[in-house]
Design a protein around this motif. Sequence first.
Motif, PDB file in Angstrom:
ATOM      1  N   TYR A  20       0.723  -1.105   0.058  1.00 16.01           N
ATOM      2  CA  TYR A  20       0.217   0.046   0.196  1.00 16.01           C
ATOM      3  C   TYR A  20       0.882   1.181   0.055  1.00 16.01           C
ATOM      4  CZ  TYR A  20      -3.449   3.400   1.611  1.00 16.01           C
ATOM      5  OH  TYR A  20      -4.333   4.315   1.893  1.00 16.01           O
ATOM      6  N   GLY A  21       1.951   1.483   0.937  1.00 12.24           N
ATOM      7  CA  GLY A  21       2.720   2.297   0.908  1.00 12.24           C
ATOM      8  C   GLY A  21       3.615   2.639  -0.481  1.00 12.24           C
ATOM      9  N   VAL A  24       0.712   3.990  -3.037  1.00 15.99           N
ATOM     10  CA  VAL A  24       0.067   5.280  -2.690  1.00 15.99           C
ATOM     11  C   VAL A  24       1.153   6.405  -2.842  1.00 15.99           C
ATOM     12  CG1 VAL A  24      -1.357   6.447  -0.947  1.00 15.99           C
ATOM     13  CG2 VAL A  24      -2.017   4.393  -1.753  1.00 15.99           C
ATOM     14  N   ARG A  25       2.055   6.385  -1.979  1.00 17.43           N
ATOM     15  CA  ARG A  25       3.003   7.388  -1.362  1.00 17.43           C
ATOM     16  C   ARG A  25       3.626   8.143  -2.737  1.00 17.43           C
ATOM     17  NH1 ARG A  25       3.097   8.637   3.962  1.00 17.43           N
ATOM     18  NH2 ARG A  25       3.705  10.312   3.289  1.00 17.43           N
ATOM     19  N   LYS A  26       3.776   9.394  -2.750  1.00 16.36           N
ATOM     20  CA  LYS A  26       4.476  10.103  -3.465  1.00 16.36           C
ATOM     21  C   LYS A  26       6.066  10.755  -3.419  1.00 16.36           C
ATOM     22  CE  LYS A  26       1.865  10.445  -6.982  1.00 16.36           C
ATOM     23  NZ  LYS A  26       0.683  11.256  -6.965  1.00 16.36           N
TER      24      LYS A  26
ATOM     25  N   VAL B  22       3.502   4.233   6.741  1.00 17.92           N
ATOM     26  CA  VAL B  22       3.155   4.427   5.420  1.00 17.92           C
ATOM     27  C   VAL B  22       2.094   5.587   5.673  1.00 17.92           C
ATOM     28  CG1 VAL B  22       3.716   1.992   4.683  1.00 17.92           C
ATOM     29  CG2 VAL B  22       1.410   2.605   5.575  1.00 17.92           C
ATOM     30  N   THR B  24       1.769   8.336   7.722  1.00 18.56           N
ATOM     31  CA  THR B  24       2.013   9.783   8.424  1.00 18.56           C
ATOM     32  C   THR B  24       2.585  10.600   7.191  1.00 18.56           C
ATOM     33  OG1 THR B  24       3.437  10.983  10.039  1.00 18.56           O
ATOM     34  CG2 THR B  24       4.476   9.017   9.153  1.00 18.56           C
ATOM     35  N   LYS B  25       2.616  11.976   7.407  1.00 17.03           N
ATOM     36  CA  LYS B  25       2.953  12.815   6.478  1.00 17.03           C
ATOM     37  C   LYS B  25       4.564  13.181   6.876  1.00 17.03           C
ATOM     38  CE  LYS B  25      -0.572  15.650   4.651  1.00 17.03           C
ATOM     39  NZ  LYS B  25      -1.320  17.013   4.755  1.00 17.03           N
ATOM     40  N   ASN B  26       4.797  13.119   8.209  1.00 15.60           N
ATOM     41  CA  ASN B  26       6.257  13.540   8.630  1.00 15.60           C
ATOM     42  C   ASN B  26       7.170  12.504   8.291  1.00 15.60           C
ATOM     43  OD1 ASN B  26       8.507  14.667   9.862  1.00 15.60           O
ATOM     44  ND2 ASN B  26       7.243  15.612  11.308  1.00 15.60           N
ATOM     45  N   LYS B  80       9.548  20.166   3.977  1.00 14.53           N
ATOM     46  CA  LYS B  80       8.508  20.266   2.869  1.00 14.53           C
ATOM     47  C   LYS B  80       7.876  19.230   2.695  1.00 14.53           C
ATOM     48  CE  LYS B  80      10.566  21.040  -1.265  1.00 14.53           C
ATOM     49  NZ  LYS B  80      11.848  21.793  -2.263  1.00 14.53           N
ATOM     50  N   ILE B  82       5.160  16.746   0.629  1.00 15.34           N
ATOM     51  CA  ILE B  82       5.034  16.478  -0.672  1.00 15.34           C
ATOM     52  C   ILE B  82       3.406  16.058  -0.881  1.00 15.34           C
ATOM     53  CG2 ILE B  82       5.206  14.615  -2.375  1.00 15.34           C
ATOM     54  CD1 ILE B  82       8.211  14.455  -1.637  1.00 15.34           C
ATOM     55  N   GLU B  84       0.081  14.408  -1.317  1.00 14.97           N
ATOM     56  CA  GLU B  84      -0.305  13.121  -1.696  1.00 14.97           C
ATOM     57  C   GLU B  84      -1.537  13.009  -2.556  1.00 14.97           C
ATOM     58  OE1 GLU B  84       1.526  10.414  -1.215  1.00 14.97           O
ATOM     59  OE2 GLU B  84       2.817  11.470   0.279  1.00 14.97           O
ATOM     60  N   THR B  85      -1.519  12.782  -3.875  1.00 15.19           N
ATOM     61  CA  THR B  85      -2.853  13.016  -4.615  1.00 15.19           C
ATOM     62  C   THR B  85      -3.765  11.480  -4.731  1.00 15.19           C
ATOM     63  OG1 THR B  85      -1.319  12.282  -6.450  1.00 15.19           O
ATOM     64  CG2 THR B  85      -2.034  14.714  -6.099  1.00 15.19           C
ATOM     65  N   LYS B  86      -2.788  10.214  -4.336  1.00 12.26           N
ATOM     66  CA  LYS B  86      -3.534   9.014  -4.590  1.00 12.26           C
ATOM     67  C   LYS B  86      -3.963   8.566  -3.397  1.00 12.26           C
ATOM     68  CE  LYS B  86      -0.242   6.964  -7.147  1.00 12.26           C
ATOM     69  NZ  LYS B  86       0.392   5.830  -7.821  1.00 12.26           N
ATOM     70  N   GLY B  88      -7.450   6.841  -0.866  1.00  7.57           N
ATOM     71  CA  GLY B  88      -8.874   6.146  -1.080  1.00  7.57           C
ATOM     72  C   GLY B  88      -8.816   4.835  -0.805  1.00  7.57           C
ATOM     73  N   PHE B  91      -7.288   1.811  -3.726  1.00  7.75           N
ATOM     74  CA  PHE B  91      -6.048   1.360  -3.652  1.00  7.75           C
ATOM     75  C   PHE B  91      -5.724   0.545  -2.681  1.00  7.75           C
ATOM     76  CE2 PHE B  91      -5.137   4.955  -6.408  1.00  7.75           C
ATOM     77  CZ  PHE B  91      -4.091   4.441  -7.343  1.00  7.75           C
ATOM     78  N   PHE B  92      -6.253   0.745  -1.208  1.00  4.14           N
ATOM     79  CA  PHE B  92      -5.966  -0.176  -0.149  1.00  4.14           C
ATOM     80  C   PHE B  92      -6.722  -1.564  -0.533  1.00  4.14           C
ATOM     81  CE2 PHE B  92      -7.257  -1.747   3.907  1.00  4.14           C
ATOM     82  CZ  PHE B  92      -6.171  -1.608   4.447  1.00  4.14           C
TER      83      PHE B  92
END
Lengths: 100, 177
Positions: A20-21, A24-26, B22, B24-26, B80, B82, B84-86, B88, B91-92
Amino acid sequence: MITLEHYIVLSTILFAIGMYGVVVRKNLLMLFFSTEIMLNAVNIALAAISNHYGDLTGQMFAFFIIAIAASEVAIGLGLLIIWYKRHGSIDLETLQSMKG
Amino acid sequence: MFETIAFYTFSFLTILAFAITVTTKNVLYAMSSLAGGMIIISGMFFLLNADFLGVVQIIVYTGAVIALYAFAMIFFDSTKDIVETKTGKTFFILTVLSSVMLVLILTIPMASGQVEALYPIHEGVGNAQDVGMVLFTKYLVPFEVAAVMLLVAMIGGIIMAGKKMDKNLTEIKENEE
Protein backbone atom coordinates in the motif's frame (compact mmCIF):
# COMPACT_ATOMS: atom_id res chain seq x y z
CA MET A 1 -1.06 -22.25 20.44
CA ILE A 2 0.65 -20.31 17.68
CA THR A 3 0.96 -22.23 14.42
CA LEU A 4 2.61 -21.57 11.08
CA GLU A 5 -0.61 -20.04 9.74
CA HIS A 6 -0.52 -17.25 12.33
CA TYR A 7 2.91 -16.17 11.13
CA ILE A 8 1.90 -16.42 7.48
CA VAL A 9 -1.17 -14.24 8.13
CA LEU A 10 0.98 -11.67 9.96
CA SER A 11 3.45 -11.70 7.09
CA THR A 12 0.60 -11.14 4.62
CA ILE A 13 -0.71 -8.17 6.61
CA LEU A 14 2.75 -6.57 6.78
CA PHE A 15 3.32 -7.21 3.07
CA ALA A 16 -0.03 -5.55 2.28
CA ILE A 17 0.95 -2.52 4.39
CA GLY A 18 4.25 -2.22 2.53
CA MET A 19 2.61 -2.66 -0.86
CA TYR A 20 0.00 0.00 0.00
CA GLY A 21 2.84 2.37 0.84
CA VAL A 22 4.60 1.66 -2.47
CA VAL A 23 1.41 2.25 -4.48
CA VAL A 24 0.06 5.31 -2.70
CA ARG A 25 2.95 7.44 -1.46
CA LYS A 26 4.49 10.16 -3.62
CA ASN A 27 7.56 10.78 -1.47
CA LEU A 28 10.49 8.75 -2.83
CA LEU A 29 11.94 8.26 0.66
CA MET A 30 8.62 6.68 1.70
CA LEU A 31 8.96 4.24 -1.19
CA PHE A 32 12.25 3.06 0.29
CA PHE A 33 10.65 2.67 3.73
CA SER A 34 7.78 0.63 2.25
CA THR A 35 10.24 -1.62 0.42
CA GLU A 36 11.99 -2.33 3.73
CA ILE A 37 8.62 -3.26 5.27
CA MET A 38 7.92 -5.72 2.45
CA LEU A 39 11.38 -7.32 2.81
CA ASN A 40 10.81 -7.71 6.56
CA ALA A 41 7.44 -9.36 5.99
CA VAL A 42 9.08 -11.93 3.72
CA ASN A 43 11.79 -12.53 6.35
CA ILE A 44 9.15 -13.34 8.97
CA ALA A 45 7.50 -15.87 6.64
CA LEU A 46 10.88 -17.50 5.86
CA ALA A 47 11.85 -17.76 9.54
CA ALA A 48 8.43 -19.20 10.44
CA ILE A 49 8.61 -21.89 7.75
CA SER A 50 12.20 -22.64 8.78
CA ASN A 51 11.04 -23.15 12.38
CA HIS A 52 8.06 -25.24 11.31
CA TYR A 53 10.09 -27.75 9.32
CA GLY A 54 13.22 -27.66 11.49
CA ASP A 55 15.24 -26.64 8.43
CA LEU A 56 17.90 -23.92 8.33
CA THR A 57 17.45 -23.01 4.65
CA GLY A 58 14.75 -20.42 5.38
CA GLN A 59 17.04 -18.59 7.80
CA MET A 60 19.86 -18.65 5.23
CA PHE A 61 17.60 -16.98 2.66
CA ALA A 62 16.60 -14.40 5.26
CA PHE A 63 20.29 -13.57 5.82
CA PHE A 64 20.89 -13.03 2.12
CA ILE A 65 17.74 -10.90 1.89
CA ILE A 66 19.11 -8.71 4.71
CA ALA A 67 22.45 -8.36 2.85
CA ILE A 68 20.63 -7.40 -0.37
CA ALA A 69 18.46 -4.88 1.52
CA ALA A 70 21.55 -3.22 3.00
CA SER A 71 23.24 -2.81 -0.39
CA GLU A 72 19.95 -1.65 -1.96
CA VAL A 73 19.71 1.12 0.62
CA ALA A 74 23.30 2.27 0.00
CA ILE A 75 22.91 2.47 -3.79
CA GLY A 76 19.34 3.82 -3.68
CA LEU A 77 20.14 6.63 -1.28
CA GLY A 78 23.15 7.62 -3.39
CA LEU A 79 20.93 7.87 -6.46
CA LEU A 80 18.29 9.75 -4.47
CA ILE A 81 20.86 12.31 -3.26
CA ILE A 82 22.01 12.93 -6.85
CA TRP A 83 18.37 13.33 -7.94
CA TYR A 84 17.67 15.80 -5.14
CA LYS A 85 20.76 17.84 -6.00
CA ARG A 86 19.69 18.10 -9.64
CA HIS A 87 15.95 18.72 -9.21
CA GLY A 88 15.52 19.99 -5.65
CA SER A 89 12.66 17.60 -4.91
CA ILE A 90 12.09 13.95 -3.99
CA ASP A 91 8.57 13.93 -5.38
CA LEU A 92 7.81 10.88 -7.52
CA GLU A 93 6.11 13.09 -10.12
CA THR A 94 9.41 14.75 -11.01
CA LEU A 95 10.61 11.41 -12.35
CA GLN A 96 8.10 11.63 -15.22
CA SER A 97 10.06 13.11 -18.08
CA MET A 98 8.17 11.57 -21.02
CA LYS A 99 4.75 13.07 -20.16
CA GLY A 100 2.98 9.93 -21.31
CA MET B 1 0.89 -19.44 26.87
CA PHE B 2 3.70 -16.90 26.95
CA GLU B 3 4.34 -17.58 23.29
CA THR B 4 0.73 -16.67 22.47
CA ILE B 5 0.83 -13.45 24.49
CA ALA B 6 4.21 -12.49 23.00
CA PHE B 7 3.05 -13.25 19.45
CA TYR B 8 -0.10 -11.14 19.69
CA THR B 9 1.70 -8.27 21.44
CA PHE B 10 4.54 -8.21 18.93
CA SER B 11 2.26 -8.52 15.90
CA PHE B 12 -0.05 -5.75 17.13
CA LEU B 13 2.90 -3.42 17.78
CA THR B 14 4.55 -4.25 14.45
CA ILE B 15 1.39 -3.61 12.45
CA LEU B 16 0.80 -0.36 14.35
CA ALA B 17 4.36 0.89 13.79
CA PHE B 18 4.36 0.05 10.07
CA ALA B 19 0.88 1.51 9.56
CA ILE B 20 2.17 4.76 11.06
CA THR B 21 5.18 4.56 8.71
CA VAL B 22 3.12 4.37 5.52
CA THR B 23 0.40 6.83 6.54
CA THR B 24 2.17 9.69 8.31
CA LYS B 25 3.06 12.91 6.50
CA ASN B 26 6.21 13.64 8.49
CA VAL B 27 9.28 11.75 7.25
CA LEU B 28 10.93 11.86 10.69
CA TYR B 29 7.93 10.17 12.33
CA ALA B 30 7.94 7.56 9.57
CA MET B 31 11.62 6.79 10.13
CA SER B 32 11.26 6.54 13.91
CA SER B 33 8.29 4.18 13.72
CA LEU B 34 10.11 2.12 11.08
CA ALA B 35 13.04 1.70 13.49
CA GLY B 36 10.65 0.66 16.27
CA GLY B 37 8.93 -1.86 14.02
CA MET B 38 12.27 -3.37 13.00
CA ILE B 39 13.23 -3.93 16.66
CA ILE B 40 9.87 -5.55 17.43
CA ILE B 41 10.28 -7.86 14.41
CA SER B 42 13.57 -9.07 15.90
CA GLY B 43 11.50 -10.19 18.92
CA MET B 44 9.42 -12.23 16.49
CA PHE B 45 12.62 -13.93 15.28
CA PHE B 46 13.59 -14.80 18.87
CA LEU B 47 10.15 -16.40 19.27
CA LEU B 48 10.84 -18.50 16.17
CA ASN B 49 14.10 -19.91 17.62
CA ALA B 50 16.15 -17.93 15.10
CA ASP B 51 18.33 -16.13 17.65
CA PHE B 52 21.14 -15.22 15.27
CA LEU B 53 18.67 -13.80 12.74
CA GLY B 54 17.14 -11.63 15.48
CA VAL B 55 20.54 -10.24 16.47
CA VAL B 56 21.41 -9.58 12.83
CA GLN B 57 18.04 -7.86 12.39
CA ILE B 58 18.79 -5.44 15.24
CA ILE B 59 22.38 -4.78 14.15
CA VAL B 60 21.86 -4.46 10.41
CA TYR B 61 18.39 -2.92 10.12
CA THR B 62 18.20 -0.69 13.15
CA GLY B 63 21.92 -0.05 13.43
CA ALA B 64 22.98 0.31 9.81
CA VAL B 65 19.98 0.86 7.54
CA ILE B 66 18.06 3.31 9.75
CA ALA B 67 21.28 5.17 10.61
CA LEU B 68 22.00 5.43 6.87
CA TYR B 69 18.50 6.88 6.29
CA ALA B 70 19.02 9.31 9.15
CA PHE B 71 22.30 10.56 7.70
CA ALA B 72 20.89 10.71 4.17
CA MET B 73 18.05 12.92 5.39
CA ILE B 74 20.65 15.63 6.05
CA PHE B 75 20.68 16.10 2.28
CA PHE B 76 16.92 16.41 1.86
CA ASP B 77 14.55 19.15 2.94
CA SER B 78 12.25 16.93 4.96
CA THR B 79 10.15 19.78 6.29
CA LYS B 80 8.70 20.40 2.83
CA ASP B 81 5.50 18.42 2.42
CA ILE B 82 4.90 16.41 -0.72
CA VAL B 83 1.26 16.52 -1.73
CA GLU B 84 -0.27 13.06 -1.80
CA THR B 85 -2.81 12.81 -4.60
CA LYS B 86 -3.55 9.09 -4.63
CA THR B 87 -5.65 8.19 -1.62
CA GLY B 88 -8.83 6.29 -1.04
CA LYS B 89 -10.22 2.85 -0.46
CA THR B 90 -9.73 1.50 -3.97
CA PHE B 91 -5.95 1.36 -3.75
CA PHE B 92 -6.13 -0.15 -0.29
CA ILE B 93 -8.48 -2.97 -1.33
CA LEU B 94 -6.51 -3.64 -4.51
CA THR B 95 -3.19 -3.87 -2.69
CA VAL B 96 -4.61 -6.11 0.03
CA LEU B 97 -6.11 -8.49 -2.54
CA SER B 98 -2.99 -8.62 -4.69
CA SER B 99 -0.65 -9.16 -1.73
CA VAL B 100 -2.85 -11.93 -0.34
CA MET B 101 -2.75 -13.62 -3.73
CA LEU B 102 1.03 -13.22 -3.98
CA VAL B 103 1.64 -14.65 -0.51
CA LEU B 104 -0.70 -17.58 -1.20
CA ILE B 105 1.05 -18.36 -4.48
CA LEU B 106 4.48 -18.31 -2.85
CA THR B 107 3.73 -20.06 0.45
CA ILE B 108 1.23 -22.80 -0.40
CA PRO B 109 3.89 -25.01 -2.04
CA MET B 110 6.07 -24.59 1.06
CA ALA B 111 3.24 -25.01 3.59
CA SER B 112 1.57 -27.94 1.83
CA GLY B 113 3.74 -30.52 3.63
CA GLN B 114 5.75 -31.83 0.69
CA VAL B 115 8.99 -30.51 2.19
CA GLU B 116 11.89 -32.48 3.65
CA ALA B 117 14.49 -30.77 5.81
CA LEU B 118 17.63 -30.33 3.70
CA TYR B 119 19.80 -28.86 6.47
CA PRO B 120 18.08 -29.92 9.70
CA ILE B 121 18.42 -28.00 12.96
CA HIS B 122 20.53 -30.01 15.42
CA GLU B 123 19.32 -30.61 18.95
CA GLY B 124 21.54 -29.29 21.73
CA VAL B 125 23.49 -26.98 19.42
CA GLY B 126 23.07 -23.23 19.61
CA ASN B 127 21.37 -21.46 16.73
CA ALA B 128 24.40 -19.28 15.95
CA GLN B 129 26.68 -22.34 15.79
CA ASP B 130 24.20 -24.22 13.63
CA VAL B 131 23.84 -21.28 11.25
CA GLY B 132 27.61 -20.93 11.04
CA MET B 133 28.04 -24.60 10.18
CA VAL B 134 25.62 -24.39 7.26
CA LEU B 135 26.69 -20.91 6.13
CA PHE B 136 30.39 -21.75 5.90
CA THR B 137 29.93 -25.13 4.22
CA LYS B 138 26.87 -25.29 1.99
CA TYR B 139 26.39 -21.56 1.42
CA LEU B 140 30.05 -20.49 1.27
CA VAL B 141 30.02 -19.31 -2.37
CA PRO B 142 26.79 -17.24 -2.01
CA PHE B 143 28.25 -15.78 1.19
CA GLU B 144 31.39 -14.62 -0.63
CA VAL B 145 29.36 -13.27 -3.54
CA ALA B 146 27.24 -11.33 -1.02
CA ALA B 147 30.45 -9.93 0.48
CA VAL B 148 31.59 -8.71 -2.96
CA MET B 149 28.11 -7.26 -3.57
CA LEU B 150 28.27 -5.30 -0.31
CA LEU B 151 31.73 -3.98 -1.27
CA VAL B 152 30.43 -2.85 -4.68
CA ALA B 153 27.41 -1.22 -3.00
CA MET B 154 29.68 0.59 -0.55
CA ILE B 155 31.92 1.94 -3.34
CA GLY B 156 28.87 2.95 -5.39
CA GLY B 157 27.29 4.72 -2.42
CA ILE B 158 30.48 6.65 -1.65
CA ILE B 159 30.95 7.70 -5.28
CA MET B 160 27.33 8.74 -5.85
CA ALA B 161 26.76 10.55 -2.57
CA GLY B 162 30.19 12.13 -2.37
CA LYS B 163 30.44 13.40 -5.94
CA LYS B 164 31.03 17.17 -5.93
CA MET B 165 29.59 17.40 -2.45
CA ASP B 166 30.49 21.09 -2.07
CA LYS B 167 28.80 22.23 -5.30
CA ASN B 168 25.24 22.49 -6.48
CA LEU B 169 24.70 19.97 -9.29
CA THR B 170 21.85 22.01 -10.82
CA GLU B 171 24.18 24.92 -11.58
CA ILE B 172 26.81 22.60 -13.04
CA LYS B 173 24.23 21.09 -15.39
CA GLU B 174 23.01 24.49 -16.57
CA ASN B 175 26.56 25.69 -17.25
CA GLU B 176 27.31 22.62 -19.32
CA GLU B 177 24.30 23.05 -21.57
